[in-house]
Design a protein around this motif. Structure first.
Motif, PDB file in Angstrom:
ATOM      1  N   GLY A   6       0.783  -1.295  -0.015  1.00 55.92           N
ATOM      2  CA  GLY A   6       0.099  -0.058   0.006  1.00 55.92           C
ATOM      3  C   GLY A   6       0.814   1.301  -0.182  1.00 55.92           C
ATOM      4  O   GLY A   6       0.657   2.139   0.898  1.00 55.92           O
ATOM      5  N   ASP A   7       1.815   1.297  -0.916  1.00 55.79           N
ATOM      6  CA  ASP A   7       2.607   2.596  -0.807  1.00 55.79           C
ATOM      7  C   ASP A   7       3.253   2.703  -2.504  1.00 55.79           C
ATOM      8  O   ASP A   7       3.777   1.773  -2.997  1.00 55.79           O
ATOM      9  CB  ASP A   7       3.727   2.445   0.229  1.00 55.79           C
ATOM     10  CG  ASP A   7       4.268   4.050   0.465  1.00 55.79           C
ATOM     11  OD1 ASP A   7       3.560   5.010  -0.196  1.00 55.79           O
ATOM     12  OD2 ASP A   7       5.099   4.244   1.156  1.00 55.79           O
ATOM     13  N   VAL A   8       2.775   3.830  -2.970  1.00 59.07           N
ATOM     14  CA  VAL A   8       3.082   4.086  -4.353  1.00 59.07           C
ATOM     15  C   VAL A   8       4.703   4.218  -4.309  1.00 59.07           C
ATOM     16  O   VAL A   8       5.343   4.659  -3.505  1.00 59.07           O
ATOM     17  CB  VAL A   8       2.641   5.365  -4.872  1.00 59.07           C
ATOM     18  CG1 VAL A   8       3.122   6.574  -3.970  1.00 59.07           C
ATOM     19  CG2 VAL A   8       2.893   5.714  -6.347  1.00 59.07           C
ATOM     20  N   ARG A   9       5.355   3.686  -5.624  1.00 56.55           N
ATOM     21  CA  ARG A   9       6.776   3.824  -5.793  1.00 56.55           C
ATOM     22  C   ARG A   9       6.959   3.902  -7.323  1.00 56.55           C
ATOM     23  O   ARG A   9       6.139   3.730  -8.095  1.00 56.55           O
ATOM     24  CB  ARG A   9       7.502   2.301  -5.686  1.00 56.55           C
ATOM     25  CG  ARG A   9       7.545   2.318  -4.053  1.00 56.55           C
ATOM     26  CD  ARG A   9       8.717   3.075  -3.426  1.00 56.55           C
ATOM     27  NE  ARG A   9       9.018   2.867  -1.981  1.00 56.55           N
ATOM     28  CZ  ARG A   9       8.153   3.385  -0.920  1.00 56.55           C
ATOM     29  NH1 ARG A   9       6.936   4.058  -1.197  1.00 56.55           N
ATOM     30  NH2 ARG A   9       8.591   3.072   0.326  1.00 56.55           N
ATOM     31  N   VAL A  10       8.176   4.651  -7.463  1.00 54.02           N
ATOM     32  CA  VAL A  10       8.508   5.238  -9.060  1.00 54.02           C
ATOM     33  C   VAL A  10       9.889   4.337  -9.204  1.00 54.02           C
ATOM     34  O   VAL A  10      10.714   4.574  -8.378  1.00 54.02           O
ATOM     35  CB  VAL A  10       8.578   6.508  -9.311  1.00 54.02           C
ATOM     36  CG1 VAL A  10       8.900   6.743 -10.712  1.00 54.02           C
ATOM     37  CG2 VAL A  10       7.265   7.166  -8.714  1.00 54.02           C
ATOM     38  N   VAL A  11       9.999   3.924 -10.248  1.00 53.89           N
ATOM     39  CA  VAL A  11      11.005   3.204 -10.629  1.00 53.89           C
ATOM     40  C   VAL A  11      11.522   3.886 -12.151  1.00 53.89           C
ATOM     41  O   VAL A  11      11.007   3.851 -13.128  1.00 53.89           O
ATOM     42  CB  VAL A  11      11.191   1.699 -10.975  1.00 53.89           C
ATOM     43  CG1 VAL A  11      12.486   1.097 -11.405  1.00 53.89           C
ATOM     44  CG2 VAL A  11      10.565   1.075  -9.742  1.00 53.89           C
ATOM     45  N   GLY A  12      12.876   4.182 -12.202  1.00 46.02           N
ATOM     46  CA  GLY A  12      13.471   4.712 -13.331  1.00 46.02           C
ATOM     47  C   GLY A  12      14.319   3.838 -13.996  1.00 46.02           C
ATOM     48  O   GLY A  12      15.367   3.623 -13.444  1.00 46.02           O
ATOM     49  N   GLU A  66      -1.627   4.084  -1.797  1.00 47.97           N
ATOM     50  CA  GLU A  66      -2.249   3.342  -2.810  1.00 47.97           C
ATOM     51  C   GLU A  66      -1.004   2.414  -3.655  1.00 47.97           C
ATOM     52  O   GLU A  66      -0.017   2.960  -3.822  1.00 47.97           O
ATOM     53  CB  GLU A  66      -2.505   4.298  -4.176  1.00 47.97           C
ATOM     54  CG  GLU A  66      -3.504   5.355  -3.704  1.00 47.97           C
ATOM     55  CD  GLU A  66      -4.928   4.622  -3.175  1.00 47.97           C
ATOM     56  OE1 GLU A  66      -5.228   3.428  -3.792  1.00 47.97           O
ATOM     57  OE2 GLU A  66      -5.766   5.073  -2.496  1.00 47.97           O
ATOM     58  N   PRO A  67      -1.756   1.240  -3.971  1.00 45.37           N
ATOM     59  CA  PRO A  67      -0.829   0.368  -4.463  1.00 45.37           C
ATOM     60  C   PRO A  67      -0.343   0.337  -5.783  1.00 45.37           C
ATOM     61  O   PRO A  67      -0.930  -0.570  -6.737  1.00 45.37           O
ATOM     62  CB  PRO A  67      -1.518  -1.213  -4.264  1.00 45.37           C
ATOM     63  CG  PRO A  67      -2.753  -0.825  -4.157  1.00 45.37           C
ATOM     64  CD  PRO A  67      -2.881   0.708  -3.694  1.00 45.37           C
ATOM     65  N   VAL A  68       0.203   1.636  -6.260  1.00 39.65           N
ATOM     66  CA  VAL A  68       0.601   1.821  -7.836  1.00 39.65           C
ATOM     67  C   VAL A  68       2.362   1.853  -7.863  1.00 39.65           C
ATOM     68  O   VAL A  68       2.987   2.495  -6.745  1.00 39.65           O
ATOM     69  CB  VAL A  68      -0.246   3.194  -7.975  1.00 39.65           C
ATOM     70  CG1 VAL A  68       0.265   3.600  -9.493  1.00 39.65           C
ATOM     71  CG2 VAL A  68      -1.699   3.034  -7.876  1.00 39.65           C
ATOM     72  N   MET A  69       2.572   1.291  -8.852  1.00 42.68           N
ATOM     73  CA  MET A  69       3.971   1.378  -9.268  1.00 42.68           C
ATOM     74  C   MET A  69       4.200   1.990 -10.585  1.00 42.68           C
ATOM     75  O   MET A  69       3.269   1.539 -11.642  1.00 42.68           O
ATOM     76  CB  MET A  69       4.673  -0.071  -9.277  1.00 42.68           C
ATOM     77  CG  MET A  69       6.006  -0.215  -9.445  1.00 42.68           C
ATOM     78  SD  MET A  69       6.417  -1.922  -9.580  1.00 42.68           S
ATOM     79  CE  MET A  69       8.277  -1.883  -9.890  1.00 42.68           C
ATOM     80  N   ASP A 103      12.689   9.091  -1.434  1.00 36.45           N
ATOM     81  CA  ASP A 103      12.521   7.535  -0.500  1.00 36.45           C
ATOM     82  C   ASP A 103      11.419   6.918  -1.532  1.00 36.45           C
ATOM     83  O   ASP A 103      11.443   5.566  -1.347  1.00 36.45           O
ATOM     84  CB  ASP A 103      11.753   7.904   0.496  1.00 36.45           C
ATOM     85  CG  ASP A 103      12.667   8.282   1.544  1.00 36.45           C
ATOM     86  OD1 ASP A 103      13.964   8.329   1.566  1.00 36.45           O
ATOM     87  OD2 ASP A 103      12.458   8.839   2.724  1.00 36.45           O
ATOM     88  N   ARG A 104      10.612   7.407  -2.330  1.00 34.58           N
ATOM     89  CA  ARG A 104       9.658   6.486  -3.189  1.00 34.58           C
ATOM     90  C   ARG A 104      10.189   6.108  -4.492  1.00 34.58           C
ATOM     91  O   ARG A 104       9.574   5.717  -5.313  1.00 34.58           O
ATOM     92  CB  ARG A 104       8.602   7.617  -3.585  1.00 34.58           C
ATOM     93  CG  ARG A 104       7.567   7.885  -2.369  1.00 34.58           C
ATOM     94  CD  ARG A 104       6.359   8.827  -2.510  1.00 34.58           C
ATOM     95  NE  ARG A 104       5.513   8.997  -1.892  1.00 34.58           N
ATOM     96  CZ  ARG A 104       4.425   9.837  -1.600  1.00 34.58           C
ATOM     97  NH1 ARG A 104       4.116  10.249  -2.795  1.00 34.58           N
ATOM     98  NH2 ARG A 104       3.605  10.006  -0.606  1.00 34.58           N
TER      99      ARG A 104
END
Length: 879
Positions: free
Chosen positions: A25-31, A128-131, A152-153
């Motif tokens: 349940g925590d949004v994350r961003v990957v480059g 929110e559970p979004v990647m 951190d995200r």
């Protein structure tokens, strides 16, 4: 179907960890960034395929980079007049409440307004559970995105090329299984492991030139067009500078370049601006390098031959460490002095243990040597070196020259070549003659020629299953070896001979120190120990040794590649890693076929058939088995014929075809007396086949004959097969209890060794026994467990056998388990409390029943579910 995805284990692990965080349940961003064609999108698609995550995609387009909302409109309706804040709110509402992955591909071409809105959306999706995965080439992101990825995200993944080991896998997936470990290392050196560039070179170049060539590789055609265009736009002085650099090497100094021609500051600046060259940091502009090995290779190979020779001559006159190779490249016809110098360089490589470049040097020295006594000596030295490194194909051009000589050294080299090309009988004749005359010196003959001859005779003894000669010649080889690589090969032959002769414990004792630096057995000792451990049921140790040997070969050590990879494939097969087994076996076959090592064909094609048969890939498995049989007949050795028969047996076993299994067993018995039963998992093959065909008396007699001749009664893998056959015999005699006991014994032994397919086969037979006893619930549970195991392993042939057994017993394994449906409501209530650990008395108190009533219900449950006690009941319900 696209190319097979390989490697990227670290990056996949990072993505998986991020996804686990997102699911909590925590949004994350990957480059994800990297050069074009390095595999960024492939990585993301593979990750999504393994997770099963719901994903939405949008892609940037170079033609639409200035078009507002070009990317965002692929995700939600977006109009040119809308604000980023409004669209971020809309996109966030669309993504909330569901686990999703949003992928922005080719983000370097995404319009700024869309990327701003996506970044704002991320801020609104806290909890929110979004990647969000942003895939880009090079830069292309503004400061806001960079700060987000560094927060951190955010997580950054910068993709570089693949390591050599993964290039081998990539080659197999692209239809080029002949890439050796040394060839993969060379490809990596020239491409940096860039997957797209590697695939292009594999498609465009002969494999032999990749594996055994010297110097730079040409650039792939699509890169060549771009580089040629940039070079053509440069001034003449710049093109001259770049040409001189290409001849000198990947990296060069301005001083070296000036020895080949004039160099101007403007030429240097233009070459750097055109991204052909780059200045080496800290050199004050005095050292340059090509921007990639591919660029250097293209420039070099595009040079006119006359121009290239002239530049090499100038470079040779300037001296330096590369002067010899410049002289080779400039040579035109025989040159005795140059041949002497190259031979000296080859000997230096041998002293350093670098046999592949030594063989290349020796071949050049031979080709530059004019007719005379020196040429004969160099012929024998060069051909032997090429055979040692596995380049049998190149030695074919010298076969006529070899036949003109006489003496022990000439007979040895000619016999060695004949052996590797599968002409075993003729090879043995020459090698026997060489050994008999070994003390009659031939000019230039090596000091340890006796060890070299004895090594090859030991290998022939292994192929022909000549037990005494394996031991005698092996001992001679080790005792008389002087040169390090000769000693390593002697140790390999000696210890493999001991293992095949049934003296595996002795072989392992002699190989106990192969891990120590400077061990005389070298990398060959690791291979020998890996093979011996495989045959003596130490699968983990075998895997460790063989994978270490392969890794060291990638690092530059000389290795008998095909055998190491082939037996590593068999280790993986026994361990149940069928995809890995197929990969390594295909690599082994490809390596042998690319280099015309005909003597290996029967064995390697047979090993390749085993995992394919288990997978139910019948056409491929039978093709390998047919090729093994063809080459076994041509080579004619008992070893080759045994492997060909074993391939047929493996397919018959996977098909459950008793008649074909019996035919293979009788063929195998003609050629393999079997002092080391651990060399295969087949065990008492004839007894197994007869028991499947219902010929019980004959099967019992065959089993007794097999066990009476066993050299090692303690080979657990063999005992698994023996127990399974005994179970079949007991089942046929309706001694069901004994049959089940033998199945349990086979299952325990298989698990001890680590043979998951064999364990599941034993459990499958246990299910048959349970069904024969009328224990339908237990049989259904067992067969369901077996089916799950086979499917997990990808052993689809055995999964099909399991379904056939269940159908014959009238049991359905595809429908949900029906046993619990037979329980009454009261029985289910009791079972629930039993599973919570309550005693009968506690259950009675909880349900307001008498203890006798609880016992009555439990008795019925045990009967209906076919379990013996509370512990088994809990295990059944857990399953």
């Amino acid at each position: 179907m696209g190319p097979r995805f390989v490697g990227r284990h670290r990056e996949l692990a990072v993505l998986q960890r991020v996804w686990e965080t997102v699911r909590r349940g925590d949004v994350r961003v990957v480059g994800v960034s990297g050069d074009a064609g390095v595999g960024k999108t492939a990585l993301v698609r593979h990750f999504l395929g393994t997770t099963g995550a719901v994903s939405v995609w949008a892609s940037g387009d170079e033609e639409e980079a200035e078009l507002p909302w070009a990317v965002l409109s692929q995700l939600i309706p977006a109009e040119g007049s809308a604000s980023p804040v409004f669209l971020a709110h809309t996109l966030a509402a669309f993504l909330r409440g569901t686990e999703r992955v949003v992928v922005i591909d080719d983000a370097q071409w995404a319009d700024r307004s869309s990327m701003a809105a996506v970044r704002l959306t991320v801020r609104r999706l806290a909890g929110e559970p979004v990647m969000v995965i942003v895939v880009r080439q090079g830069g292309g992101l503004d400061d806001g995105w960079r700060r987000l990825l560094d927060s951190d995200r955010g997580v950054r993944l910068d993709l570089a090329g693949l390591p050599p080991a993964d290039l081998v896998r990539l080659a197999v997936g692209a239809g080029h299984p002949g890439l050796s470990l040394a060839g993969a290392a060379r490809l990596h050196e020239h491409t940096g492991g860039h997957p797209l560039h590697v695939r292009h070179l594999l498609d465009e170049l002969p494999m032999h030139s990749i594996v055994f060539g010297h110097g730079s590789l040409p650039a792939p055609r699509e890169i060549a067009t771009t580089v040629r265009s940039r070079l053509a736009s440069c001034q003449t002085a710049t093109r001259e500078l770049v040409a001189a650099g290409a001849v000198i090497g990947r990296r060069f100094s301005l001083a070296q370049a000036r020895q080949l021609g004039d160099v101007t500051a403007d030429a240097v600046a233009e070459a750097v601006e055109a991204r052909l060259l780059e200045e080496i940091p800290g050199s004050m502009g005095q050292d340059l390098a090509f921007t990639s090995t591919l660029v250097r290779g293209l420039v070099y190979h595009d040079l006119d031959r006359t121009r290239r020779r002239d530049l090499h001559l100038r470079a040779a006159r300037s001296g330096g460490s590369g002067a010899v190779w410049h002289r080779v490249a400039a040579a035109h016809g025989p040159d005795a002095r140059l041949a002497d110098d190259i031979e000296q360089a080859a000997h230096e490589h041998v002293r350093e243990g670098r046999l592949l470049p030594a063989a290349v040097h020796l071949r050049h020295a031979l080709d530059l040597t004019p007719p005379g006594p020196a040429r004969r000596r160099r012929l024998l030295t060069a051909v032997e070196a090429l055979l040692v490194v596995g380049d049998v194909a190149t030695t074919a051009r010298y076969q006529g020259d070899l036949a003109t000589g006489s003496g022990p050294w000439s007979d040895y080299v000619a016999g060695y070549q004949l052996m590797l090309t599968g002409q075993i009988a003729d090879a043995k004749t020459l090698l026997d003659r060489a050994l008999a005359a070994v003390h009659t010196s031939e000019p230039g003959q090596p000091d340890d020629l006796e060890a070299r001859i004895a090594t090859q005779l030991t290998i022939i003894a292994v192929l022909t299953l000549s037990w005494q000669e394996m031991i005698t010649h092996g001992a001679t080889a080790v005792a008389t070896a002087r040169t390090p690589w000769v000693a390593a090969h002697a140790w390999l032959a000696r210890t493999v001979g001991l293992a095949v002769a049934g003296r595996g414990t002795e072989a392992l004792a002699e190989l106990s120190a192969v891990d120590e630096p400077g061990a005389p057995s070298g990398i060959d000792g690791l291979v020998a120990r890996g093979m011996t451990r495989l045959w003596t049921d130490d699968l983990d140790g075998a895997h460790r040794d063989l994978t270490t040997a392969v890794a060291r070969a990638i690092g530059g050590e000389t290795l008998r590649t095909a055998q190491a990879l082939g037996f590593l494939g068999e280790v993986e097969y026994r361990r149940g890693a069928l995809d890995e087994a197929v990969l390594h076996a295909e690599l082994a076959v490809g390596d042998a076929e690319e280099n015309n090592r005909f003597w290996d064909y029967a064995m390697l094609h047979a090993l390749a058939s085993y995992p394919l048969a288990a997978q139910g890939e019948w056409e491929k498995a039978e093709s390998h088995a047919a090729t093994a049989a063809t080459w076994a007949r041509k080579v004619g050795t008992p070893s080759a014929l045994s492997y060909a028969a074993a391939a047929k047996a493996g397919i018959a076993q996977a098909r459950g075809d008793g008649s074909a299994l019996l035919a293979a067993a009788e063929e195998l018995a003609l050629y393999y007396p079997g002092r080391e039963s651990g060399t295969s998992l087949l065990g008492p093959l004839r007894a197994d086949a007869l028991s499947q065909l219902g010929r019980v008396a004959e099967a019992a007699k065959a089993l007794d004959a097999f066990t009476a001749t066993l050299v090692h009664q303690d080979r657990l893998s063999t005992q698994v097969a023996i127990a399974r056959v005994r179970a079949r015999l007991a089942l046929a005699a309706e001694r069901h209890g004994q049959a089940l006991d033998e199945c349990v014994r086979a299952l325990g032994l298989a698990r001890t060794v680590g043979l998951p397919i064999e364990a599941a086969r034993a459990e499958l037979l246990a299910g048959v026994c349970q069904a024969a006893l009328g224990r339908r619930a237990a049989a259904e549970r067992t067969l369901r467990s077996v089916l799950r195991q086979f499917r997990f392993l990808g052993a689809w042939a055995y999964a099909a056998q399991t379904l056939a057994v269940s159908d014959a017993a009238g049991l359905s394994l595809e429908a949900p388990p029906a046993a619990l449906d037979d329980l009454t409501r009261a029985e289910r209530a009791v079972v629930t409390l039993v599973c919570h650990g309550l005693s009968n008395r506690e259950i009675a108190e909880r349900l307001v029943l008498s203890t006798k009533t609880v016992e009555f219900h439990l008795t019925n449950v045990f009967r209906k579910l076919d379990v013996a006690d509370r512990g088994e009941l809990r295990r059944v319900l857990a399953d």
